[in-house]
Design a protein around this motif. Sequence first.
Motif, short mmCIF file in Angstrom:
data_model
loop_
_atom_site.label_atom_id
_atom_site.label_comp_id
_atom_site.label_asym_id
_atom_site.label_seq_id
_atom_site.Cartn_x
_atom_site.Cartn_y
_atom_site.Cartn_z
N PHE A 106 0.81 -1.22 0.00
CA PHE A 106 0.00 0.00 0.00
C PHE A 106 0.85 1.28 0.00
N ALA A 107 2.14 1.14 -0.11
CA ALA A 107 3.04 2.30 0.00
C ALA A 107 2.73 3.40 -1.00
N GLY A 108 2.19 3.09 -2.16
CA GLY A 108 1.91 4.10 -3.16
C GLY A 108 0.50 4.66 -3.13
N VAL A 109 -0.30 4.26 -2.16
CA VAL A 109 -1.68 4.73 -2.09
C VAL A 109 -1.69 6.23 -1.80
N ARG A 110 -2.55 6.96 -2.51
CA ARG A 110 -2.57 8.42 -2.40
C ARG A 110 -3.34 8.94 -1.20
N TYR A 111 -4.54 8.47 -0.98
CA TYR A 111 -5.39 8.98 0.11
C TYR A 111 -5.54 7.92 1.19
N TRP A 112 -5.21 8.33 2.40
CA TRP A 112 -5.36 7.46 3.56
C TRP A 112 -6.36 8.10 4.51
N GLN A 113 -7.19 7.28 5.12
CA GLN A 113 -8.15 7.77 6.10
C GLN A 113 -8.16 6.85 7.31
N LEU A 114 -8.62 7.39 8.41
CA LEU A 114 -8.82 6.62 9.62
C LEU A 114 -9.72 7.42 10.55
N SER A 115 -10.12 6.79 11.61
CA SER A 115 -10.93 7.46 12.62
C SER A 115 -10.37 7.13 13.99
N THR A 116 -10.19 8.16 14.81
CA THR A 116 -9.70 7.94 16.17
C THR A 116 -10.26 9.02 17.09
N GLN A 117 -10.51 8.63 18.33
CA GLN A 117 -10.93 9.61 19.33
C GLN A 117 -9.79 10.02 20.23
N ASP A 118 -8.76 9.16 20.31
CA ASP A 118 -7.74 9.40 21.34
C ASP A 118 -6.30 9.13 20.93
#
Length: 146
Positions: A106-118
Amino acid sequence: MSERFEHPAGYVLDDDRTRLDKPVILDFLSGTYWAQSRPRESIWRGIEGAYPYGLYAADGRQAGLIRVISDGAGLAWIGDVFVLDAHRRLGLANWMLSCILAKSRFAGVRYWQLSTQDAHELYEPFGFKPFIGTGPFMTRDLGRWD
């Protein structure tokens, strides 16, 4: 093509699904704020439908997990990142992220997303920033787990 990364302290991060310790993973995730309301079957279905990378101690036991959902080119989502208590404070979460973001398929993936509260302080050094305003991003949340 399988992937395996070796940490100097003897830990291994790999994508071998046969090594995943389902009870350990489900027990941990069932107690987290982000998965506690989901049925265990739903949690596991999410892992099976993604690219899970297990973190293993030198003795081969599950020590953590990081899960990637991606098309492999344009977009990726990171989820279910954890290191068990007995293996914390060694920088392993940072190491797992660096492997996934810079060395994995996945090293070349352009957009990364995640969700975190803390855990903003974990992700910010890797360039993650909170969404500001609504921008182009949209979401659909059915509000239930089937």
